[in-house]
Design a protein around this motif. Structure first.
Motif, mmCIF file in Angstrom:
data_model
loop_
_atom_site.group_PDB
_atom_site.id
_atom_site.type_symbol
_atom_site.label_atom_id
_atom_site.label_comp_id
_atom_site.label_asym_id
_atom_site.label_seq_id
_atom_site.Cartn_x
_atom_site.Cartn_y
_atom_site.Cartn_z
ATOM 1 N N LYS A 1 0.684 -1.052 0.031
ATOM 2 C CA LYS A 1 -0.112 -0.102 0.019
ATOM 3 C C LYS A 1 0.752 1.238 0.001
ATOM 4 N N GLU A 2 1.846 1.213 0.503
ATOM 5 C CA GLU A 2 2.930 2.472 0.755
ATOM 6 C C GLU A 2 3.318 2.749 -0.875
ATOM 7 N N MET A 3 3.920 1.634 -1.260
ATOM 8 C CA MET A 3 4.390 1.559 -2.681
ATOM 9 C C MET A 3 3.446 2.293 -3.593
ATOM 10 N N LEU A 4 2.364 1.803 -3.362
ATOM 11 C CA LEU A 4 1.099 2.528 -4.162
ATOM 12 C C LEU A 4 0.962 3.792 -3.899
ATOM 13 N N GLN A 5 0.999 4.245 -2.836
ATOM 14 C CA GLN A 5 0.749 5.384 -2.044
ATOM 15 C C GLN A 5 1.834 6.637 -2.626
ATOM 16 N N VAL A 6 3.081 5.967 -2.375
ATOM 17 C CA VAL A 6 4.122 6.961 -3.095
ATOM 18 C C VAL A 6 4.138 7.228 -4.604
ATOM 19 N N SER A 7 3.804 6.228 -5.195
ATOM 20 C CA SER A 7 3.548 6.119 -6.669
ATOM 21 C C SER A 7 2.698 7.516 -6.855
ATOM 22 N N THR A 8 1.485 7.134 -6.445
ATOM 23 C CA THR A 8 0.323 8.198 -6.471
ATOM 24 C C THR A 8 0.711 9.519 -6.365
ATOM 25 N N ALA A 9 1.471 9.771 -5.172
ATOM 26 C CA ALA A 9 1.882 10.965 -4.809
ATOM 27 C C ALA A 9 2.798 11.850 -5.517
ATOM 28 N N MET A 10 3.798 10.875 -6.474
ATOM 29 C CA MET A 10 4.500 11.161 -7.410
ATOM 30 C C MET A 10 3.654 11.643 -8.364
ATOM 31 N N LEU A 11 2.689 11.068 -8.852
ATOM 32 C CA LEU A 11 1.900 11.632 -10.080
ATOM 33 C C LEU A 11 1.224 12.630 -9.632
ATOM 34 N N THR A 12 0.619 12.819 -8.262
ATOM 35 C CA THR A 12 -0.177 13.966 -7.890
ATOM 36 C C THR A 12 0.794 15.234 -7.841
#
Length: 211
Positions: free
Chosen positions: A126-137
């Motif tokens: 979940k953290e991995m996806l959260q960081v990836s999502t934050a990158m796109l944000t």
């Protein structure tokens, strides 16, 4: 028939489509975060979202090609248009990786993977996806603000994703050793984390190509 208006207005319309495409991809990434761990999360919904992303990709490429054919752009304008085309393709590839994750959920045919994996894997994934999502944000925020320079914090976050990727690989191996009867359920997770790692790589590509 393609209706020609002022060249700069056409470019702005493509920019808006590109930003809308990025926001749709962001939404798609957010939807897939818990797909392995929430029984009510329907992988098909995530997969169907990709149709909208593909439509944006087609529209952006078609608009750019029409614009180039109807009016010869200046060298700087041509660089902007080709950059936008490449960014759209990177967004489309993120969408494809999200679909790959959702397809894995369907292939596993398990509503909730938590009984089969360690809590540390769930948290790390979940953290991995959260960081990836934050990158796109952050990348989309830069696009909205019209800042062409690369945001180095995004590349630093990509390093965090890479570290999580390698850590989760080892976590899956340990889980397999502890519960060898669940190897069939655990093996596809190597692909899942690879797909997320690739999402982050595509975000970095978008960040570096900002015009």
């Amino acid at each position: 028939m393609y209706k020609m208006t002022n060249f700069s207005n056409e470019v702005q319309m493509i920019e808006r489509d590109l930003l809308s495409m990025g926001e749709e991809v962001l939404h798609q990434m957010e939807n897939v975060k818990d797909v392995f761990f929430i029984p009510t999360k329907d992988a098909n919904v995530v997969i169907q979202q990709d149709e909208s992303i593909d439509a944006f990709d087609h529209q952006i490429h078609t608009s750019i090609l029409h614009l180039i054919s109807l009016q010869q752009p200046l060298p700087e304008e041509l660089r902007t248009l080709t950059t936008m085309m490449r960014m759209a393709r990177e967004f489309e590839r993120i969408g494809d990786q999200v679909v790959n994750v959702a397809e894995l959920k369907k292939e596993l045919d398990v509503d909730d993977l938590r009984p089969y994996v360690s809590a540390s894997f769930v948290d790390g994934y979940k953290e991995m996806l959260q960081v990836s999502t934050a990158m796109l944000t952050k990348t989309l925020e830069g696009m909205r603000a019209g800042t062409p320079q690369s945001d180095k914090s995004v590349e630093q976050m990509d390093e965090d994703v890479d570290a999580l990727f390698f850590s989760l690989q080892q976590r899956i191996i340990r889980d397999m050793k502890e519960t060898p009867d669940q190897i069939e359920k655990l093996a596809p997770l190597f692909l899942a984390i690879r797909y997320v790692e690739r999402m982050a790589d595509h975000v970095v590509n978008i960040q570096r190509r900002k015009y």
